[in-house]
Design an enzyme around this catalytic site. Structure first.
Site, PDB file in Angstrom:
ATOM      1  N   SER A 263      38.446  33.851  34.012  1.00 37.58           N
ATOM      2  CA  SER A 263      39.362  34.342  35.179  1.00 37.58           C
ATOM      3  C   SER A 263      39.142  34.289  36.388  1.00 37.58           C
ATOM      4  CB  SER A 263      39.356  35.854  34.517  1.00 37.58           C
ATOM      5  OG  SER A 263      38.324  36.439  35.027  1.00 37.58           O
ATOM      6  N   LYS A 264      39.702  34.824  37.292  1.00 43.41           N
ATOM      7  CA  LYS A 264      39.336  34.613  38.691  1.00 43.41           C
ATOM      8  C   LYS A 264      37.885  35.093  39.080  1.00 43.41           C
ATOM      9  CE  LYS A 264      43.597  34.576  41.157  1.00 43.41           C
ATOM     10  NZ  LYS A 264      44.622  35.536  40.342  1.00 43.41           N
ATOM     11  N   ARG A 265      37.490  36.240  38.239  1.00 48.24           N
ATOM     12  CA  ARG A 265      36.044  36.697  38.222  1.00 48.24           C
ATOM     13  C   ARG A 265      35.070  35.763  38.207  1.00 48.24           C
ATOM     14  NH1 ARG A 265      34.347  38.661  33.940  1.00 48.24           N
ATOM     15  NH2 ARG A 265      36.401  38.632  33.052  1.00 48.24           N
TER      16      ARG A 265
END
Ligand code: GLU
Length: 501
Positions: A263-265
């Site tokens: 994910s963006k994480r």
């Protein structure tokens, strides 16, 4: 069977690694099987779909360098390929299911559904019932009454009848997944009678997706594993229409290195960001193609055409793939190395211009500077991972490097006086080194070091720092050749004065 597969993104966000992987595998599978790869835009969520995301999709794939055979921008025999342009088809098919007795009109107001949801949530958390979702009230309405109400204009949705067991028998929905094998899903675990057509006439994802896959004659659905829970519902829909479902293959998950779903994480996951950071499309494709698939033992580099020749569903791995930036960076460096000078110059020069290598930031190089830059690229080609690093590494060839501390010049065990003496010896051969080819330069230094009774490394260290401004630098002899005797000697003199001041 002639393969037809598709990438069916919803334009509700930027293209990211997961989507590109799905698109790539579909592309490769179609190519490998001599089939057709379709792009279909699933923009039924009007609130979240945006034109800029469609544009981002086109830009991303244009940059990556592969495309579909049929799609909104290319046309094809099953046009239109944008779901918002196909609404009448979905309504007709939903009505058809009602006529067949596989779906029904639901007149429950959103206020009632909201109440129901709240009640059920409270009951579930109180431990009273595990039932969630719609209570199927309108399923019990008589068909004639329901039709009459719908025709009189009463707002309604159309819901799918999930087959229910009789007398405690929970029916199962079974399907074959190429990677996961046979899946048997309890109908009681499927969203109770999901909406197919909303009260405003818009289809839901499930209806539009299944109708289009059928109408577009899609034979294989290769999609992310997060869609697996939707598949039993789709299989029920196919059966309700009397259609044959496509073959399913839910692709292995892609995880971040912390074991969580990508994910963006995990940093720059939009492809735009990868592009802006200087990743090359070849590197990204090569790396993404390996996320969940293995091709040939021991072979690491694949062109798109090679992948297309090799790809098959048998090459997919069951285990989740881990997205490893280090490996991707390694590929990037390797692909940079494979570039010829002209291609590498085209990649690196804009960054160098922006970083002010040739004057103020944004100043274009003149012909001489450009020639020098290109001539210097082989010196650093092996040492960079991203195009933007080239200009930084070559700055000392375009402007005098700042003088580091005096200690920086010192070879091991040498003091300031000894360092100045070594630099003076090196000065005597600097002019020759600037004119010599590599092997000859080595011989010159070696002979001089022997004659003076000093170590080769000790002779070169102060010279390197004087010329490049740092103890670790691109190859020294190559740098001297590019700088020329006049500039090199001036730098040596400057350093010598500094050491002896
Ligand atoms: N529109 C869905 C998505 O955004 C498509 C899922 C599928 O491939 O069926 O990924």
């Amino acid at each position: 069977m002639t393969v037809r597969d598709r990438y069916a993104p919803s334009p509700t966000g930027l293209q990211h690694i997961g989507g590109v992987r799905t698109a790539l595998f579909n592309y490769l599978f179609a190519r490998a099987r001599g089939g057709t790869f379709v792009l279909r835009l699933e923009d039924t969520d009007r609130a979240r779909s945006e034109a800029r995301y469609v544009q981002n999709l086109y830009n991303t794939f244009a940059w990556l360098g592969f495309s579909w055979d049929e799609g909104p921008d290319r046309g094809g025999p099953f046009a239109p390929y944008v779901q918002s342009e196909r609404f009448p088809r979905y309504r007709a098919h939903a009505e058809d299911l009602v006529a067949r007795g596989s779906a029904y009109y639901c007149f429950c107001s959103s206020a009632r559904l909201e109440e129901l949801r709240a009640e059920r949530e409270a009951a579930v958390s109180g431990g009273a019932s595990a039932e969630t979702g719609y209570d199927r009230r309108c399923r019990a309405l008589g068909a004639d009454e329901a039709r009459r109400r719908a025709e009189s204009g009463e707002p309604h949705t159309i819901r799918l009848k999930i087959p229910l067991g009789d007398g405690g028998n929970v029916p199962l929905t079974r399907f074959q997944d190429h990677l996961l094998g046979e899946i048997a899903w309890k109908n009681s675990d499927i969203n109770p009678d999901p909406v197919l057509l909303k009260s405003d006439g818009f289809p839901t994802y499930h209806l539009a997706n299944v109708v289009d896959d059928h109408l577009m004659e899609i034979t294989h659905v290769l999609r992310a594993q997060e869609w697996l829970p939707s598949t039993p519902l789709h299989v029920i829909l196919y059966a309700a229409f009397g259609w044959r479902p496509p073959a399913y293959c839910h692709l292995p998950m892609v995880m971040g290195q912390d074991g969580k779903k990508l994910s963006k994480r995990h940093g720059a996951t939009s492809i735009d960001e990868f592009r802006l950071q200087g990743y090359l499309p070849e590197a990204l494709i090569n790396y993404v193609a390996l996320l969940g698939a293995s091709y040939e033992e021991g072979k690491e580099f694949y062109t798109l055409d090679e992948l297309a020749a090799l790809f098959s569903l048998e090459k997919l791995n069951k285990a989740p793939a881990v997205f490893d930036y280090k490996k991707l960076d390694w590929y990037n460096g390797q692909y940079i190395r494979m570039k010829d000078s002209a291609a590498l110059a085209a990649l690196t020069l804009p960054h160098a211009v922006a970083a002010g290598l040739f004057g103020a930031a944004g100043t274009e190089p003149d012909a001489e500077q450009r020639g020098r830059f290109e001539a210097a690229l082989p010196l650093i080609k092996e040492r960079i991972t991203f195009p933007r690093e080239a200009g930084e590494k070559l700055r000392y060839l375009f402007s005098e490097p700042p003088l580091p501390t005096r200690e920086e010049f010192f070879p091991k065990k040498a003091d300031r006086a000894e360092t100045a003496r070594l630099l003076a010896i090196a000065r005597a051969i600097t002019g020759d080194l600037c004119r010599a080819e590599e092997a000859e330069a080595e011989a010159i230094v070696k002979a001089r070091a022997e004659r003076e009774g000093v170590k080769l490394g000790d002779l070169l260290m102060p010279l390197r720092v004087a010329v490049t401004g740092a103890r670790v630098s691109p190859p020294l002899f190559g740098s001297l050749r590019i700088l020329g005797a006049e500039t090199a000697l001036a730098r040596v003199d400057r350093a010598h004065a500094y050491l002896t001041a």
